[in-house]
Design a protein around this motif. Structure first.
Motif, PDB file in Angstrom:
ATOM      1  N   VAL A 469     -88.583 129.247 -37.248  1.00  0.00           N
ATOM      2  CA  VAL A 469     -89.384 127.751 -37.089  1.00  0.00           C
ATOM      3  C   VAL A 469     -89.882 127.616 -35.879  1.00  0.00           C
ATOM      4  O   VAL A 469     -90.962 127.321 -35.493  1.00  0.00           O
ATOM      5  CB  VAL A 469     -88.363 126.720 -37.785  1.00  0.00           C
ATOM      6  CG1 VAL A 469     -89.242 125.231 -37.481  1.00  0.00           C
ATOM      7  CG2 VAL A 469     -88.261 126.982 -39.183  1.00  0.00           C
ATOM      8  N   HIS A 477     -96.327 122.277 -37.361  1.00  0.00           N
ATOM      9  CA  HIS A 477     -96.123 121.658 -38.738  1.00  0.00           C
ATOM     10  C   HIS A 477     -97.307 121.994 -39.933  1.00  0.00           C
ATOM     11  O   HIS A 477     -97.029 121.323 -40.982  1.00  0.00           O
ATOM     12  CB  HIS A 477     -96.070 119.966 -38.569  1.00  0.00           C
ATOM     13  CG  HIS A 477     -96.967 119.307 -37.968  1.00  0.00           C
ATOM     14  ND1 HIS A 477     -97.239 119.737 -36.435  1.00  0.00           N
ATOM     15  CD2 HIS A 477     -98.228 118.800 -38.101  1.00  0.00           C
ATOM     16  CE1 HIS A 477     -98.446 119.110 -36.032  1.00  0.00           C
ATOM     17  NE2 HIS A 477     -98.953 118.545 -37.053  1.00  0.00           N
ATOM     18  N   CYS A 521     -82.364 124.096 -43.773  1.00  0.00           N
ATOM     19  CA  CYS A 521     -83.061 124.800 -42.989  1.00  0.00           C
ATOM     20  C   CYS A 521     -84.074 125.751 -43.884  1.00  0.00           C
ATOM     21  O   CYS A 521     -85.302 126.026 -43.460  1.00  0.00           O
ATOM     22  CB  CYS A 521     -81.993 125.929 -42.334  1.00  0.00           C
ATOM     23  SG  CYS A 521     -82.618 126.552 -40.789  1.00  0.00           S
ATOM     24  N   VAL A 524     -87.051 123.614 -44.265  1.00  0.00           N
ATOM     25  CA  VAL A 524     -87.720 123.500 -43.251  1.00  0.00           C
ATOM     26  C   VAL A 524     -88.782 124.548 -42.943  1.00  0.00           C
ATOM     27  O   VAL A 524     -89.851 124.478 -42.511  1.00  0.00           O
ATOM     28  CB  VAL A 524     -87.009 123.339 -41.791  1.00  0.00           C
ATOM     29  CG1 VAL A 524     -87.977 123.298 -40.488  1.00  0.00           C
ATOM     30  CG2 VAL A 524     -86.336 121.800 -41.973  1.00  0.00           C
ATOM     31  N   SER A 525     -88.301 125.744 -43.276  1.00  0.00           N
ATOM     32  CA  SER A 525     -88.798 127.076 -42.948  1.00  0.00           C
ATOM     33  C   SER A 525     -90.000 127.370 -44.003  1.00  0.00           C
ATOM     34  O   SER A 525     -91.035 127.863 -43.774  1.00  0.00           O
ATOM     35  CB  SER A 525     -88.052 128.408 -43.147  1.00  0.00           C
ATOM     36  OG  SER A 525     -87.498 128.414 -44.295  1.00  0.00           O
ATOM     37  N   ALA A 529     -90.092 120.018 -44.696  1.00  0.00           N
ATOM     38  CA  ALA A 529     -89.034 119.319 -43.539  1.00  0.00           C
ATOM     39  C   ALA A 529     -88.935 118.070 -44.047  1.00  0.00           C
ATOM     40  O   ALA A 529     -87.822 117.390 -43.858  1.00  0.00           O
ATOM     41  CB  ALA A 529     -89.883 119.308 -42.331  1.00  0.00           C
ATOM     42  N   ALA A 532     -85.849 117.840 -45.965  1.00  0.00           N
ATOM     43  CA  ALA A 532     -84.695 118.147 -45.422  1.00  0.00           C
ATOM     44  C   ALA A 532     -83.874 117.230 -44.834  1.00  0.00           C
ATOM     45  O   ALA A 532     -82.638 117.327 -44.551  1.00  0.00           O
ATOM     46  CB  ALA A 532     -84.910 119.125 -44.552  1.00  0.00           C
ATOM     47  N   THR A 558     -80.650 121.024 -36.936  1.00  0.00           N
ATOM     48  CA  THR A 558     -81.414 121.008 -38.155  1.00  0.00           C
ATOM     49  C   THR A 558     -82.445 119.890 -38.519  1.00  0.00           C
ATOM     50  O   THR A 558     -83.371 119.934 -38.883  1.00  0.00           O
ATOM     51  CB  THR A 558     -80.833 121.622 -39.568  1.00  0.00           C
ATOM     52  OG1 THR A 558     -80.181 122.976 -39.207  1.00  0.00           O
ATOM     53  CG2 THR A 558     -81.579 122.141 -40.770  1.00  0.00           C
ATOM     54  N   ALA A 562     -86.238 119.723 -38.295  1.00  0.00           N
ATOM     55  CA  ALA A 562     -87.106 119.083 -39.482  1.00  0.00           C
ATOM     56  C   ALA A 562     -88.196 118.152 -38.588  1.00  0.00           C
ATOM     57  O   ALA A 562     -89.536 118.077 -39.070  1.00  0.00           O
ATOM     58  CB  ALA A 562     -86.317 118.148 -40.384  1.00  0.00           C
ATOM     59  N   SER A 565     -91.029 120.027 -36.946  1.00  0.00           N
ATOM     60  CA  SER A 565     -91.888 120.630 -37.799  1.00  0.00           C
ATOM     61  C   SER A 565     -92.631 119.377 -38.244  1.00  0.00           C
ATOM     62  O   SER A 565     -94.089 119.692 -38.677  1.00  0.00           O
ATOM     63  CB  SER A 565     -90.901 121.234 -39.088  1.00  0.00           C
ATOM     64  OG  SER A 565     -90.359 122.131 -38.510  1.00  0.00           O
TER      65      SER A 565
END
Length: 755
Positions: A469, A477, A521, A524-525, A529, A532, A558, A562, A565
């Motif tokens: 990320v 983002h 996680c 997010v990836s 996000a 998360a 994490t 988030a 992102s």
């Protein structure tokens, strides 16, 4: 490492007794080190190879930019762990799955340091391979080894450590004690047990004869010296003469030095009570240090109660068979290598090797279970430190299981129970080694194995996705629209009783929290996000309610990831700083690096390019110090969007200047900079007190002792490991000739103008 003096010598125990003689030998070894890159000290057991190597290492420490490092190998039973032992000593983490030796080569390339490999003889092949590989791949690394046998490498320079010279009858005069180290050693050690003892005109002939009989072997002389508490020197000589006559057929002069040491140890053994002899044999299954509880567990039963074991341990300490140490605020004991080998022989003679090693294994299996249950909670730091102290004995217990028929299943359970140690300690490669060996030895897969492998896989995924990320697209983002439709799997519920005191429930909570972090996680990836954030917030709350820090650092990072992102860079930086305020993050360099990495990225995209550049320099330095590759940590060599943004905004010259400034910061200064606060002065005085002969770090520690802080509090204040703080305190007390912390506090306060 910062190059500060307190990091020049690492891993060397505090010397609680004086170093006697060896001036010429020290000079010779220093000369050999200046001429070659591999020097091996050889000689029989008890001749003082380890002590001489440690002494020389400390003498030359300032000539090595990255310090001198002691690697103790006596406790290893498997040659495969030599590279792991070196990595442990250097503080190098291997979370990549690559061979430990490859990681060491990367870490040491470009560094100037001295590795002291102590007690190589039983793992000779692996030591030779390690030395050969490191010396070929680096230019600034040198190796000083101690071994009863040479490593056998090209370019190896051997130095045979001689015994301490003792005078003949015609060489004795008023200055003999000053000129002959053997006499000085006996006088020094005897005075420790009989205050006021001196070697003078009335007894120097007897002492000289005793030292000659013992062939000048330091260990043999020290074992004999403690006997002056009960016997006069003449009586010691008479008894030793009788023993030599018996062993050598009336020709004492013909005894080789290995027999000399054996004779001295036999003699000490005979002077022990039958109970002490038995406890000595049982204790020989410990390969590292141990506390009284461990001794009672292994030696209890067989007609001996806890009081009997305590009495025997105290007697063995008095006779210099056991070495007494203070670690982690507790008293611990250990056997010197020669005395441990002797004890194992006696254990074999009475036919109790297997049953004793099984009691040893059972104790450490129970300890592992208790550590696992207490790890997810306020005792996490204490559990981590205690487990590290016992690491060699956990390895010995695992080795017993995997080399003894019918014990493989117990080995699998023990290795799996230690999942938190392998995963959180950055030693997952070692954990996999033990689990794989257990399965090859016939162990059946079970729930314990599943749990351990699951935890390792979870954290591997978190590592990979977090890095991906931060190294992602610009702007971070924006994500493919297809990923936005991915279903969000339901996380497992928090177990009933999670906020109570039930140990089993607490262990389960740890796994559930890790699952939430991994799921967050993953979201997010995958561009989710927003989904998360709730998972992370819940994980943080659970960790806080249990007083836990390791998983909390992952949850906070994490959560920051988030926000990052989503483009909320200030909120991302806020979470990173919250993570930095946890003592765990400052103590664990990998955690520190990951947190600074996130903060640097957030500061860059929040428009604070100079701070981002300084933090980037600091984080790359931390990664290098623990054997990591900074570019790999940022995503397989790709320059992250955040770093590109900061370079464009600041310009290359200014960015590089700020980066170099960050790379020069110590860990403490990097944390202070990241949190936006100046370093706190150690004392309230504006003028630095005269604390000679202490180093700067020792003076800091002394000031904290004067403030009444415990070793644990000192560690948290200075952001160092508790055992490092303990080592500093022990060295300070020895250096100043004190025995109590109160004496040190008074001494420092007087110099600071406070009394």
């Amino acid at each position: 490492m910062g190059g500060s003096h307190e990091r020049r010598t690492c891993g060397f125990p505090a010397e609680l007794t004086s170093f006697v003689g060896r001036r010429d030998e020290s000079a010779d070894v220093r000369r050999l080190l200046s001429e070659g890159r591999l020097v091996t000290l050889t000689g029989p057991g008890g001749v003082g190879k380890t002590r001489l190597a440690s002494h020389v290492a400390k003498q030359v420490a300032r000539t090595f930019t990255h310090g001198v490092w002691l690697v103790q190998l006596a406790a290893l039973s498997d040659e495969a762990f030599v590279p792991h032992a070196v990595a442990d000593a250097l503080g190098v983490r291997n979370e990549t799955g690559r061979p430990a030796l490859d990681v060491l080569v990367e870490h040491l390339r470009g560094r100037a340091l001295l590795l002291v490999l102590d007690n190589c003889e039983h793992v000779l092949r692996s030591c030779a391979l390690l030395a050969q590989t490191l010396l070929a791949a680096t230019e600034g690394v040198r190796v000083l080894a101690t071994s009863r046998h040479r490593l056998g490498l090209a370019g190896e320079q051997l130095y045979v450590v001689p015994p301490l010279p003792a005078p003949g009858p015609e060489e004795l005069d008023a200055s003999a004690v000053e000129h002959y180290p053997a006499l000085r050693l006996f006088a020094d050690r005897a005075a420790a047990v009989v205050p006021g003892f001196i070697v003078g005109e009335g007894n120097q002939h007897a002492v000289a004869r005793l030292c000659r009989r013992l062939d000048g072997l330091p260990l043999a002389i020290e074992l004999a010296a403690v006997r002056v508490r009960a016997l006069g020197v003449e009586q010691l000589v008479a008894r030793l003469d009788d023993r030599y006559h018996l062993l050598t057929g009336g020709s004492p002069a013909s005894a080789p030095r290995h027999r000399t040491l054996r004779s001295a140890v036999d003699w000490s053994h005979e002077l022990c009570t039958p109970q002490e002899q038995l406890v000595w044999a049982w204790l020989s299954v410990f390969v590292g240090g141990f506390d009284l509880a461990a001794a009672e567990a292994v030696c209890g039963g067989e007609g001996l109660g806890a009081t009997d074991v305590l009495d025997a341990v105290a007697g063995l300490v008095d006779k210099s068979v056991l070495v007494r140490e203070e670690r982690g605020g507790q008293v611990r004991y250990r056997l010197l290598v020669s005395l441990r080998d002797y004890g194992l022989e006696k254990l074999a003679e009475i036919g109790e090797v297997t049953v004793t090693r099984r009691r040893h294994r059972d104790y450490f299996a129970r300890l592992a279970t208790a550590y696992e249950a207490g790890w997810f909670g306020p005792d996490q730091v204490l559990v981590t430190e205690r487990l590290r102290l016992d690491q060699d004995d956990f390895r010995a217990a695992l080795d017993f299981c995997l080399t003894t028929p019918g014990e493989a299943q117990a080995g699998l359970r023990l290795a799996a129970t230690l999942w938190f140690h392998w995963v959180a300690g950055g030693s997952w490669g070692e954990g996999r080694h033990w689990l794989d060996r257990a399965l090859r030895s016939g162990a059946r897969p079970d729930a314990a194995l599943t749990r351990a492998m699951w935890a390792g896989a979870l954290m591997s995924l978190v590592h990979t996705r977090s890095a991906a990320v931060l190294a992602g697209v610009d702007p971070p983002h924006r994500v493919p629209a297809a990923d936005a439709e991915l279903p969000v799997p339901a996380p497992p519920p928090i177990p009933t009783g999670a906020y109570g005191t039930d140990r089993a429930a607490t262990t389960d909570v740890g796994f559930v929290v890790l699952t939430r972090i991994e799921l967050a996680c993953t979201l997010v990836s995958r561009g989710r996000a927003g989904d998360a954030i709730g998972l992370c917030a819940e994980a943080v709350a659970v960790c806080e309610s249990h007083g836990e820090q390791w998983a909390r650092t992952w949850a906070l990072r994490t959560l920051g990831l988030a926000h990052w992102s989503l483009g909320a860079y200030d909120r991302a930086a806020e979470q990173a700083r919250a993570c930095l305020r946890l003592p765990y993050t400052g103590r664990q360099r990998a955690s520190l690096a990951r947190t600074l990495d996130l903060l640097a990225a957030a500061e860059a995209l929040a428009g604070r390019a100079e701070r981002a550049a300084v933090l980037r320099g600091a984080v790359d330095r931390v990664w290098q110090d623990i054997g990591g590759d900074p570019t790999r940590a940022r995503g397989a060599g790709r320059v992250s969007a955040a770093e590109r943004h900061a370079r464009r905004e600041l310009g290359e010259p200014a960015y590089n200047r700020a980066y170099r400034h960050g790379a020069a910061l110590s860990r403490n200064d990097a944390v202070a900079y990241a949190l936006g606060r100046p370093r706190r002065p150690t004392t309230g005085t504006s003028t630095s007190p005269d604390t000679r002969p202490l180093t700067r770090r020792e003076a800091e520690v002394a000031a904290l002792v004067a403030r009444g802080l415990t070793n644990r509090q000192i560690a948290e204040e200075l952001v160092i490991a508790q055992r490092t703080a303990e080592g500093h305190v022990e060295r300070i007390l020895v250096k100043l000739g004190f025995t109590k912390r109160s004496q040190l506090a008074t001494w420092f306060t007087a110099r600071a103008g406070g009394g």
